[in-house]
Design a protein around this motif. Sequence first.
Motif, PDB file in Angstrom:
ATOM      1  N   HIS A  38      90.880 -27.113  59.741  1.00 25.93           N
ATOM      2  CA  HIS A  38      91.338 -28.027  60.582  1.00 25.93           C
ATOM      3  C   HIS A  38      92.504 -27.658  61.586  1.00 25.93           C
ATOM      4  O   HIS A  38      92.273 -28.196  62.881  1.00 25.93           O
ATOM      5  CB  HIS A  38      92.001 -29.078  59.659  1.00 25.93           C
ATOM      6  N   ARG A  39      93.359 -26.771  61.144  1.00 23.07           N
ATOM      7  CA  ARG A  39      94.107 -26.376  62.314  1.00 23.07           C
ATOM      8  C   ARG A  39      93.415 -25.568  63.591  1.00 23.07           C
ATOM      9  O   ARG A  39      93.757 -25.577  64.625  1.00 23.07           O
ATOM     10  CB  ARG A  39      95.283 -25.376  61.782  1.00 23.07           C
ATOM     11  N   ALA A  40      92.244 -24.747  62.940  1.00 21.61           N
ATOM     12  CA  ALA A  40      91.686 -23.921  64.024  1.00 21.61           C
ATOM     13  C   ALA A  40      90.855 -25.088  65.043  1.00 21.61           C
ATOM     14  O   ALA A  40      90.748 -24.817  66.412  1.00 21.61           O
ATOM     15  CB  ALA A  40      90.819 -22.738  63.524  1.00 21.61           C
ATOM     16  N   VAL A  41      90.015 -25.910  64.495  1.00 23.09           N
ATOM     17  CA  VAL A  41      89.550 -26.930  65.259  1.00 23.09           C
ATOM     18  C   VAL A  41      90.283 -27.568  66.093  1.00 23.09           C
ATOM     19  O   VAL A  41      90.111 -27.998  67.266  1.00 23.09           O
ATOM     20  CB  VAL A  41      88.597 -27.854  64.264  1.00 23.09           C
ATOM     21  N   GLY A  84      89.418 -17.715  67.875  1.00 22.55           N
ATOM     22  CA  GLY A  84      90.367 -18.978  67.723  1.00 22.55           C
ATOM     23  C   GLY A  84      90.237 -19.208  66.076  1.00 22.55           C
ATOM     24  O   GLY A  84      91.055 -20.207  65.519  1.00 22.55           O
ATOM     25  N   PHE A  85      89.326 -18.614  65.148  1.00 22.37           N
ATOM     26  CA  PHE A  85      89.065 -18.989  64.110  1.00 22.37           C
ATOM     27  C   PHE A  85      89.493 -17.627  63.031  1.00 22.37           C
ATOM     28  O   PHE A  85      89.055 -17.561  61.709  1.00 22.37           O
ATOM     29  CB  PHE A  85      87.610 -19.298  63.734  1.00 22.37           C
ATOM     30  N   ASP A  86      90.018 -16.611  63.588  1.00 28.12           N
ATOM     31  CA  ASP A  86      90.371 -15.601  62.923  1.00 28.12           C
ATOM     32  C   ASP A  86      91.313 -16.010  61.666  1.00 28.12           C
ATOM     33  O   ASP A  86      91.131 -15.542  60.619  1.00 28.12           O
ATOM     34  CB  ASP A  86      91.155 -14.370  63.628  1.00 28.12           C
ATOM     35  N   ALA A  87      92.203 -17.027  61.887  1.00 24.43           N
ATOM     36  CA  ALA A  87      93.042 -17.236  60.768  1.00 24.43           C
ATOM     37  C   ALA A  87      92.266 -17.923  59.608  1.00 24.43           C
ATOM     38  O   ALA A  87      92.675 -17.915  58.516  1.00 24.43           O
ATOM     39  CB  ALA A  87      93.973 -18.331  61.116  1.00 24.43           C
ATOM     40  N   VAL A  88      90.982 -18.557  59.862  1.00 22.83           N
ATOM     41  CA  VAL A  88      90.142 -19.073  58.591  1.00 22.83           C
ATOM     42  C   VAL A  88      89.723 -17.642  57.814  1.00 22.83           C
ATOM     43  O   VAL A  88      89.780 -18.017  56.677  1.00 22.83           O
ATOM     44  CB  VAL A  88      89.172 -19.839  59.061  1.00 22.83           C
TER      45      VAL A  88
END
Length: 384
Positions: free
Chosen positions: A377-380, A12-16
């Motif tokens: 923030h979006r991922a969390v 879920g945090f690949d975008a980061v």
Amino acid sequence: MTLEIHGTVADGFDAVRAEFAAFVAGERPDYEGQLCVYADGRRVVDLWTGDGADATSLYAAYSSTKGAAHLVVALLVQEGTLELDRKVTYYWPEFGAEGKGALTLRDLLAHRAGLVGTDSGFTPAEIADDRQIAERLADQRPFWRPGTAFGYHALVIGALTGEVVRRATGRTLQEVYEERIRAPRGLDFHLGLPAAHEPRFRATLPMAPTPPQQALLDATPTGAQSLSAVAFNRHAARPTDLESLPNERAVRERGPASVGGVASARGLAGLYAAAISEVGESAPLLKPDTVAEFGQIHSVGHDLVSRTHKAFGLGFQATAEAAYPFLGAGSFGHSGAAGSQAFADPRAGLAYGYTRRRFAFPGGAAPENERLVLAAHRAVSALR
């Protein structure tokens, strides 16, 4: 030369990771930096890059140090050792000289003391020593009537609040931090770097502005005796060079509580995770009421030192109001001059830490934090 991104991200945090890589791709070949994020006490982003650096490399925290210092104060207020609405003179009688006797600890923490420096400035030895700073400031006439306005006490706020801690506990702020917060939690964020960890320290590199950036810097000079010059000790006989300040061993060794901390991104994010979340088997350091009190905006508007719009809670920057309006109300933390950023968003369960080696333009939280914080923030938020 393409810098390799090291480390891991949770599902879920690949975008980061992608945002970090995209930013790094546009940076200088000598860029070094680290990014760490916690969600509800779980480390979900742990990334770094740079030739010769790794996840355990330590960088100057600059004013991100203030976050560690004032977590100590928050803990002592929570326990009843300190009271926010007590006058500072209740703990430190000598502080009342030159019309400062009515100032409360609350107003001191909110940068409302008007005590940003001294008329003649500090020596390099004094800048590295909170006790000497506090002694000098006790006799100093404030630069505005205490409590009537606010301005960033850049190099001295940790010495002022640290002296209150010392008077109330018999221990220095740095000692309380080490014994109550850093060592028990294993945080890689030091207020006083032991000699054994010196090989891990990566000396701060000076800002490397582009010609247009340099033109902007040249177009915004400050007078030698201006409030900003006093606050950053540029008016002293030996003016403070902020870029090289943490490269002095005396500063790293003593860990002055305004600017002298040394940390990794893991340490920065871990501090705020420990403050608001259960991490492993350890309960949060702060209760929700304490988090709300210290994150509540106390000073907002025109900062007399920076001459810009600023927002402070108690000892912490009010991170949502000051920098990232998409964060939850009551977010609190502190940035650092070379570009570091560290904060907690209690409503999202987010703790964030970023640090870099080269001093960023124009100073303060580096511009890349905006895109990195937004991605985190979006991922969390998507987890909730």
